[in-house]
Design a protein around this motif. Structure first.
Motif, PDB file in Angstrom:
ATOM      1  N   UNK A   1       0.841  -1.194   0.000  1.00  0.00           N
ATOM      2  CA  UNK A   1       0.000   0.000   0.000  1.00  0.00           C
ATOM      3  C   UNK A   1       0.880   1.249   0.000  1.00  0.00           C
ATOM      4  N   UNK A   2       0.354   2.343  -0.504  1.00  0.00           N
ATOM      5  CA  UNK A   2       1.007   3.644  -0.427  1.00  0.00           C
ATOM      6  C   UNK A   2       2.340   3.701  -1.151  1.00  0.00           C
ATOM      7  N   UNK A   3       3.380   4.187  -0.438  1.00  0.00           N
ATOM      8  CA  UNK A   3       4.699   4.388  -1.027  1.00  0.00           C
ATOM      9  C   UNK A   3       5.313   3.060  -1.473  1.00  0.00           C
ATOM     10  N   UNK A   4       5.092   2.002  -0.723  1.00  0.00           N
ATOM     11  CA  UNK A   4       5.627   0.689  -1.099  1.00  0.00           C
ATOM     12  C   UNK A   4       5.032   0.242  -2.425  1.00  0.00           C
ATOM     13  N   UNK A   5       3.763   0.529  -2.640  1.00  0.00           N
ATOM     14  CA  UNK A   5       3.112   0.164  -3.888  1.00  0.00           C
ATOM     15  C   UNK A   5       3.721   0.957  -5.047  1.00  0.00           C
ATOM     16  N   UNK A   6       3.971   2.245  -4.833  1.00  0.00           N
ATOM     17  CA  UNK A   6       4.570   3.075  -5.883  1.00  0.00           C
ATOM     18  C   UNK A   6       5.981   2.597  -6.234  1.00  0.00           C
ATOM     19  N   UNK A   7       6.790   2.253  -5.212  1.00  0.00           N
ATOM     20  CA  UNK A   7       8.138   1.747  -5.469  1.00  0.00           C
ATOM     21  C   UNK A   7       8.087   0.448  -6.253  1.00  0.00           C
TER      22      UNK A   7
ATOM     23  N   UNK B   1       9.524  -0.283 -10.084  1.00  0.00           N
ATOM     24  CA  UNK B   1      10.484  -1.332 -10.383  1.00  0.00           C
ATOM     25  C   UNK B   1       9.982  -2.246 -11.505  1.00  0.00           C
ATOM     26  N   UNK B   2       8.667  -2.477 -11.547  1.00  0.00           N
ATOM     27  CA  UNK B   2       8.089  -3.310 -12.612  1.00  0.00           C
ATOM     28  C   UNK B   2       8.136  -2.591 -13.956  1.00  0.00           C
ATOM     29  N   UNK B   3       7.988  -1.284 -13.949  1.00  0.00           N
ATOM     30  CA  UNK B   3       7.948  -0.512 -15.208  1.00  0.00           C
ATOM     31  C   UNK B   3       9.331  -0.495 -15.856  1.00  0.00           C
ATOM     32  N   UNK B   4      10.393  -0.504 -15.060  1.00  0.00           N
ATOM     33  CA  UNK B   4      11.743  -0.433 -15.617  1.00  0.00           C
ATOM     34  C   UNK B   4      12.037  -1.520 -16.561  1.00  0.00           C
TER      35      UNK B   4
END
Length: 58
Positions: free
Chosen positions: A45-51, A55-58
């Motif tokens: 959730x939150x910041x962990x989800x964004x990180x 990482x998946x987009x890279x």
């Protein structure tokens, strides 16, 4: 049935006994729902989800 005020139990059809009710649209088994619920609890959730997403987009 007289002792219970002529209230038929769920899925009981007079003259047929207990019959399986057709599934309503959108119904799922308890096991499927439970897996989905636990997966949602474990999802970041939150910041962990964004990180994780970055990482998946890279």
């Amino acid at each position: 049935m007289e002792a219970y005020g002529n209230k038929w139990p769920y899925a009981r059809v007079r003259g047929q006994g207990l019959v399986e009710q057709p599934a309503a649209p959108g119904d799922m088994s308890l096991l499927t729902w439970l897996h989905r619920y636990v997966d949602d609890l474990k999802a970041p959730k939150g910041a962990a989800q964004e990180r994780l997403h970055s990482e998946y987009v890279r």
